[in-house]
Design a protein around this motif. Structure first.
Motif, PDB file in Angstrom:
ATOM      1  N   ARG A  79      51.465  35.949  34.781  1.00 58.38           N
ATOM      2  CA  ARG A  79      50.564  35.183  35.604  1.00 58.38           C
ATOM      3  C   ARG A  79      51.226  35.410  37.299  1.00 58.38           C
ATOM      4  NH1 ARG A  79      49.045  30.073  33.944  1.00 58.38           N
ATOM      5  NH2 ARG A  79      48.420  31.005  32.193  1.00 58.38           N
ATOM      6  N   GLU A  80      52.218  34.919  37.666  1.00 55.70           N
ATOM      7  CA  GLU A  80      52.660  35.128  38.754  1.00 55.70           C
ATOM      8  C   GLU A  80      52.776  36.755  39.605  1.00 55.70           C
ATOM      9  OE1 GLU A  80      55.735  35.144  41.933  1.00 55.70           O
ATOM     10  OE2 GLU A  80      56.340  36.084  39.664  1.00 55.70           O
ATOM     11  N   SER A  81      53.580  37.662  38.632  1.00 59.77           N
ATOM     12  CA  SER A  81      53.748  38.927  39.096  1.00 59.77           C
ATOM     13  C   SER A  81      51.793  38.775  39.260  1.00 59.77           C
ATOM     14  CB  SER A  81      53.549  39.047  37.796  1.00 59.77           C
ATOM     15  OG  SER A  81      53.011  40.921  36.894  1.00 59.77           O
ATOM     16  N   GLU A  82      50.793  38.908  38.554  1.00 61.99           N
ATOM     17  CA  GLU A  82      49.432  39.089  38.536  1.00 61.99           C
ATOM     18  C   GLU A  82      49.204  38.258  40.122  1.00 61.99           C
ATOM     19  OE1 GLU A  82      47.413  40.774  37.087  1.00 61.99           O
ATOM     20  OE2 GLU A  82      45.510  40.487  38.081  1.00 61.99           O
ATOM     21  N   ALA A  83      49.986  37.799  40.385  1.00 59.90           N
ATOM     22  CA  ALA A  83      49.364  36.656  41.556  1.00 59.90           C
ATOM     23  C   ALA A  83      49.611  37.164  42.215  1.00 59.90           C
ATOM     24  CB  ALA A  83      49.421  35.340  41.669  1.00 59.90           C
ATOM     25  N   ARG A  84      51.097  37.946  42.434  1.00 56.75           N
ATOM     26  CA  ARG A  84      51.842  38.707  43.278  1.00 56.75           C
ATOM     27  C   ARG A  84      51.116  40.039  44.053  1.00 56.75           C
ATOM     28  NH1 ARG A  84      57.450  38.184  41.575  1.00 56.75           N
ATOM     29  NH2 ARG A  84      56.820  39.617  40.303  1.00 56.75           N
ATOM     30  N   PHE A  85      51.098  41.202  42.404  1.00 58.06           N
ATOM     31  CA  PHE A  85      49.927  41.418  42.706  1.00 58.06           C
ATOM     32  C   PHE A  85      48.758  41.237  43.531  1.00 58.06           C
ATOM     33  CE2 PHE A  85      46.375  44.640  41.444  1.00 58.06           C
ATOM     34  CZ  PHE A  85      46.882  45.148  42.046  1.00 58.06           C
ATOM     35  N   ARG A  86      47.605  40.872  43.535  1.00 55.55           N
ATOM     36  CA  ARG A  86      46.526  40.301  44.426  1.00 55.55           C
ATOM     37  C   ARG A  86      46.799  39.719  45.559  1.00 55.55           C
ATOM     38  NH1 ARG A  86      42.297  40.601  40.411  1.00 55.55           N
ATOM     39  NH2 ARG A  86      43.432  41.221  38.351  1.00 55.55           N
TER      40      ARG A  86
END
Lengths: 684, 122
Positions: free
Chosen positions: A316-323
């Protein structure tokens, strides 16, 4: 002096910085010592007669937990503090040998467990993954009590060695399984601030705690024999344990396990609950086995859930960072799934198009592509998609203000870690400004080329007049002849007809000269088209025909047959050829008239190029000039602007070709240029 | 009275010009011989000396003026009419110095050539 001062100051500062820390450590040491003393008291109070067996011996587990979380260099202090109190307590019994053995066994156990857990089980994070939990159980729950039991069993003077071995082993192991995990997870939670899970679920946590307490009291503490004989009741806390593990991870599980352990021990010590029916030794054993069997699966479940939660949160963190990266990037980003439908557009894209995400998703984005570009764009996309290849595509995309800026879109296939294709991710940038600059540069080049052509024309005026005057002279002569034939009696109409034919022919020739000149002088934008290089050269040679005559030079033209067509602008390529031809005549100014030969050759140069060479028999190029002739304003002629070759080179380079010069082996120089063939078509 | 037709030789490297002038002179009752270069003229088989030469100046190879000089030097001073498509003071001066009946700048009106030829053969 200053160094002494500064050293003293530094020492003082270091001391004052260390002092509060040392004070805190001392306080902690005292606290641990007190806790250990207290726990030893509690341990004695909960021994079950007649053998004074304890189900769970807390002191070792507490000190072990302390050593896991404190620096190794402070260990001696904690160990001393812990054993100081127990030695005091043992003093009441007059320092029996057994007490000494217990201290030795305890020390061995604690050190093995603490070092092992720190080394192999991630320390206080031992309960958050299956691997470290297994290591924890092997080292702290099994190995350390197992080894220390051999030492302590000697203390059971008179009684059976193995009986004492077992009592020590089980009571220590149970402490490492129930009490130590709770202490370590609480410390871990305190250090990480408990996390947001607890702050939003404290209601659920207290409900769970109260439920578990109530059930445990009802099952383990309340019933007196023989009601306690309903053994199946011991399963009642299990749902609460699972609840704690699933919802609150290792901390919840460990807390719940500890509650069950403490209450069940407390009940058994009081002779109540399901573990009060048999002999005391049997009761303790079955209580211990019950606690082992019910805590282990719950702890594993909690570790599994913690692992999963960790993975999810990393994801989720990497997804949030990507977003957040995608949404702050000053470019247009999109993603599509394996079904070609788009699944994501970043803020940059949505701001650009002024549309909502739901409008763009799927194939919605194609509504913004310029209708003239859509088919091509979609074809490139689909084609690349089929082969899972990278692609780039230029198209016009409607902006929120209704304009259609040109964007350059690059897409790359996305592949999951296991190698499966999961779609594309792409990035588009507005290249309108770049394209405009390119057009502007091209326009400037065309203007410059035009100026250069005009300048060449200026140099050629005399020879162009010559070129025109020849057919005009022929026309006037034929007119004179025809007039004469008409005045004869009878008029010689055959001869008149012949004259008129020749007049027409000469007029056409003059027209051709004018046309070629007009094309050269006309200000036209560059238009690339498939061209026969032979035609270009033939026309250029016609234009300079009179110049050759005036320079007493001869031109021979050799054009290979079956040349591929080149992609280029006819006027500009002709301009280059003219420039090279006129230069060649100039180079031979001082040669004997019968040596003034120029050879123009057009031939294929490898598979993708056509090469034109203009060879003169002049004086050749000096070593210093051969590099400089292509520089602007460099001229070897009196009247030249010095721009001809510089512009010619820029024209050829804009065609993707090359223009260069070299000396011939015998005499004179050769100027060559290549132009790439644009298509597979062949010239006539 | 039947006058013998006069022979005029024409030298020009431009084929259409050569043909046009030949036709004009034929129409005016001259016999003609045509050559596309000075070298060709010099190499002709001499059966009949021309009464007059119509010479283009800019020929590939030997120029018209050079040919005129060569002929004068060899002691055969045939009257010459120069014509040129390239108008230039230096050329005109060279032509006049070499000696000529007329210097015509192409394109010229036919009667100028005829008059010059009549003047030369008078």
């Amino acid at each position: 002096m200053t160094t002494v001062m500064s050293r003293a100051e530094r020492a003082k500062r270091e001391f004052s910085a260390r002092a509060p820390r040392a004070g805190r450590v001392a306080l902690q040491v005292l606290f641990v010592g007190a806790i250990c003393a207290l726990s030893t008291e509690i341990g004695f109070a909960h021994k079950i007669p007649p053998h004074n067996i304890s189900a769970l011996w807390p002191t070792g587990a507490i000190l072990f937990s302390t050593l896991v979380v404190t620096p190794v260099r402070h260990w001696w202090a904690y160990i001393l503090a812990a054993y100081f109190t127990s030695i005091l307590i043992d003093a009441r019994a007059g320092f029996p040998v057994s007490a000494m053995l217990f201290v030795a066994a305890g020390l061995l156990e604690i050190l093995v467990a603490a070092v092992g857990v720190r080394r192999f089980a991630d320390g206080i994070r031992a309960f958050e993954s299956l691997r470290s939990l297994v290591a924890y159980i092997v080292v702290a729950v099994v190995l350390a009590p197992f080894l220390s039991a051999f030492v302590s069993a000697f203390a059971g003077a008179g009684e059976s060695y193995w009986f004492y071995w077992r009592v020590w082993f089980l009571s220590e192991a149970l402490a490492y399984l129930t009490l130590a995990p709770m202490i370590l997870t609480v410390i871990a939670a305190l250090r990480s601030g408990f996390g947001d899970v607890w702050s939003v679920r404290w209601g659920e946590a207290s409900l769970l705690g109260c439920g578990l307490l109530a059930i445990s009291v009802v099952v383990f503490v309340w019933p007196r024999p023989p009601e306690g004989s309903v053994a199946a009741l011991v399963y009642l806390p299990l749902p609460f344990l699972l609840w704690a593990a699933v919802r609150f991870g290792p901390l919840g599980a460990n807390a719940a396990i500890l509650i069950v352990a403490l209450l069940s021990i407390s009940g058994t010590v009081q002779g109540r609950g399901p573990f009060s029916l048999a002999s005391p030794a049997e009761n303790v054993l079955s209580l211990q086995l019950f606690l082992f069997v019910s805590s282990l699966p719950v702890m594993f479940l909690a570790a599994l859930i913690a692992e999963r939660r960790e993975r999810t949160s990393i994801l989720r963190e990497s997804e949030a960072r990507f977003r957040s990266m995608a949404n702050t990037a000053p470019v247009l980003i999109w993603m599509s799934g394996p079904d070609k439908l788009c699944t994501f557009f970043n803020k940059g894209w949505l701001d650009f198009t002024g549309r909502t995400l739901s409008q763009e998703l799927g194939n919605g984005w194609t509504e913004g592509v310029h209708p003239d570009d859509l088919a091509r764009c979609f074809a490139i996309y689909s084609d690349a998609f089929g082969g899972r290849r990278e692609f780039t595509c230029e198209y016009r995309l409607r902006r929120h203000d209704g304009q259609y800026p040109l964007v350059l879109d690059k897409g790359v296939p996305r592949v999951a870690p296991d190698g499966t294709f999961v779609g594309y991710i792409g990035c588009a940038v507005d290249i309108t400004a770049r394209r405009d600059a390119e057009i502007e540069a091209q326009r400037n080049r065309a203007e410059l080329a035009h100026v250069a052509r005009m300048s060449t024309m200026g140099e050629l005026t005399a020879s162009l007049a010559h070129e025109l005057n020849q057919p005009l002279g022929a026309i006037l002569s034929n007119v004179g002849a025809a007039q004469r034939f008409l005045t004869k009696c009878p008029a010689d109409l055959d001869e008149v007809g012949e004259s008129l034919n020749d007049i027409a022919e000469a007029a056409q020739r003059a027209g051709g000269v004018i046309q070629r000149l007009r094309a050269l002088v006309k200000k036209e934008y560059v238009a690339f088209a498939p061209l026969d290089m032979g035609d270009v050269i033939r026309d250029a040679v016609l234009i300079v025909h009179s110049d050759a005559v005036l320079h007493k030079s001869r031109i021979s033209v050799e054009i290979d047959t079956g040349l591929p067509l080149v992609q280029g602008d006819k006027i500009q390529l002709q301009q280059v050829a003219l420039n090279l031809l006129v230069n060649a005549f100039d180079a031979m100014r001082d040669c004997a008239a019968n040596e003034r030969n120029v050879v123009v050759r057009v031939a294929a140069d490898g598979p993708g190029k056509v090469k034109v060479s203009v060879r003169d028999r002049g004086i050749g190029l000096g070593a210093d000039t051969i590099d400089r002739i292509f520089q602007p304003f460099y001229s070897t002629k009196g009247g030249g602007l010095g721009m001809g070759l510089a512009i010619s080179r820029s024209i050829i380079e804009a065609h993707g070709g090359r223009l260069w010069a070299q000396n011939n082996s015998d005499r004179g120089a050769v100027f060559c240029f290549t132009v790439p063939t644009g298509t597979t078509e062949k010239a006539r | 009275m039947l006058m013998p037709r006069k022979l005029v030789a024409i030298v020009d490297d431009d084929a259409s010009m050569l043909k046009g002038v030949q036709r004009l002179l034929t129409a005016h009752g001259f016999d003609t011989e045509v050559f596309s270069s000075a070298e060709a003229y010099l190499a002709r088989s001499v059966e009949r000396e021309p009464a007059c030469l119509v010479l283009d100046i800019q020929l590939g190879g030997m120029s018209g003026i050079e040919l005129r000089r060569r002929l004068s030097a060899s002691g055969r001073p045939v009257p010459v009419v120069f014509m040129t498509a390239f108008d230039d003071e230096a050329t005109r001066k060279d032509a006049v110095d070499a000696g000529c009946v007329a210097y015509l700048h192409k394109p010229f009106l036919s009667n100028l050539l005829i008059e010059a030829l009549e003047r030369a053969s008078r």
